[in-house]
Design a protein around this motif. Sequence first.
Motif, PDB file in Angstrom:
ATOM      1  N   GLU A 167       0.833  -1.205   0.000  1.00  0.00           N
ATOM      2  CA  GLU A 167       0.000   0.000   0.000  1.00  0.00           C
ATOM      3  C   GLU A 167       0.870   1.258   0.000  1.00  0.00           C
ATOM      4  OE1 GLU A 167      -3.337   0.496  -0.133  1.00  0.00           O
ATOM      5  OE2 GLU A 167      -3.613  -1.659  -0.419  1.00  0.00           O
ATOM      6  N   PRO A 168       0.511   2.239  -0.815  1.00  0.00           N
ATOM      7  CA  PRO A 168       1.171   3.547  -0.710  1.00  0.00           C
ATOM      8  C   PRO A 168       0.560   4.312   0.459  1.00  0.00           C
ATOM      9  CG  PRO A 168      -0.486   3.610  -2.420  1.00  0.00           C
ATOM     10  CD  PRO A 168      -0.466   2.196  -1.886  1.00  0.00           C
ATOM     11  N   PHE A 169       1.324   5.221   1.033  1.00  0.00           N
ATOM     12  CA  PHE A 169       0.781   6.042   2.122  1.00  0.00           C
ATOM     13  C   PHE A 169       1.567   7.336   2.236  1.00  0.00           C
ATOM     14  CE2 PHE A 169       3.986   3.321   4.023  1.00  0.00           C
ATOM     15  CZ  PHE A 169       4.691   4.159   4.879  1.00  0.00           C
ATOM     16  N   ASP A 170       0.902   8.339   2.802  1.00  0.00           N
ATOM     17  CA  ASP A 170       1.557   9.607   3.100  1.00  0.00           C
ATOM     18  C   ASP A 170       2.305   9.498   4.416  1.00  0.00           C
ATOM     19  OD1 ASP A 170       0.979  11.353   0.984  1.00  0.00           O
ATOM     20  OD2 ASP A 170      -0.933  11.971   1.841  1.00  0.00           O
ATOM     21  N   TYR A 171       3.415  10.197   4.482  1.00  0.00           N
ATOM     22  CA  TYR A 171       4.177  10.350   5.724  1.00  0.00           C
ATOM     23  C   TYR A 171       4.242  11.843   6.023  1.00  0.00           C
ATOM     24  CZ  TYR A 171       8.261  10.950   8.714  1.00  0.00           C
ATOM     25  OH  TYR A 171       9.104  11.331   9.717  1.00  0.00           O
ATOM     26  N   PHE A 172       3.796  12.228   7.197  1.00  0.00           N
ATOM     27  CA  PHE A 172       3.839  13.631   7.597  1.00  0.00           C
ATOM     28  C   PHE A 172       5.280  13.965   7.962  1.00  0.00           C
ATOM     29  CE2 PHE A 172       0.603  16.857   8.801  1.00  0.00           C
ATOM     30  CZ  PHE A 172       1.481  17.887   9.081  1.00  0.00           C
ATOM     31  N   LYS A 173       5.946  14.725   7.079  1.00  0.00           N
ATOM     32  CA  LYS A 173       7.375  14.997   7.243  1.00  0.00           C
ATOM     33  C   LYS A 173       7.633  15.830   8.498  1.00  0.00           C
ATOM     34  CE  LYS A 173       7.638  16.692   2.995  1.00  0.00           C
ATOM     35  NZ  LYS A 173       8.118  17.256   1.726  1.00  0.00           N
ATOM     36  N   CYS A 174       8.771  15.610   9.097  1.00  0.00           N
ATOM     37  CA  CYS A 174       9.197  16.402  10.252  1.00  0.00           C
ATOM     38  C   CYS A 174       9.667  17.757   9.746  1.00  0.00           C
ATOM     39  CB  CYS A 174      10.346  15.706  10.975  1.00  0.00           C
ATOM     40  SG  CYS A 174       9.939  14.069  11.578  1.00  0.00           S
ATOM     41  N   HIS A 175       9.191  18.771  10.332  1.00  0.00           N
ATOM     42  CA  HIS A 175       9.691  20.111  10.050  1.00  0.00           C
ATOM     43  C   HIS A 175       9.294  21.050  11.158  1.00  0.00           C
ATOM     44  CE1 HIS A 175       5.781  19.891   7.952  1.00  0.00           C
ATOM     45  NE2 HIS A 175       5.662  21.174   8.164  1.00  0.00           N
TER      46      HIS A 175
END
Length: 175
Positions: A167-175
């Motif tokens: 499955e593809p998924f979004d990752y909430f990037k650290c910033h």
Amino acid sequence: MTAAASPITADRVWSWLGEVPDPEIPVISVVDLGIVRDVAVDDDGACVVTITPTYSGCPAMEVIAEDIDKALRARGVDSLRIVTRLSPAWTTDWMSDAGKAALKGYGIAPPVQQVVDISALTRGVKRHAIQQPDVACPHCGSMHTRLTSQFGSTPCKALYQCLDCREPFDYFKCH
């Protein structure tokens, strides 16, 4: 008895704001996302809510301010001011653990790294190269994942794929 009949306190306002969803990710509140930075109620009962955008050009800030306004006025807060503060800049470190869990339940991998390294406060300034984080698949929990694009459904997310469940998924990037 309505909410307006009771005195408005900062704690009550925080609680009400915890029910205001982020317009882009409706499973997380603006409080759990860390957008609401401060709530103050002055002696005259005027409420001041301070918000910080996730980035300076965030197009959702106007909607967020309107949603906060509507939510508080519906609870009897008649004197309200919403202040936008840009400094310090928002960071994913401000997300609550409940917010990160809500992201994961929604199919978005939450940030896995701490952005602000406070060790410099006691041990001198250290800068480290940012390493690619190990991101768990929010669907099956596998750590066998790979980055497929630095940008996902929004600029604050990266696109990953789980190599086990595919499955593809979004990752909430650290910033």
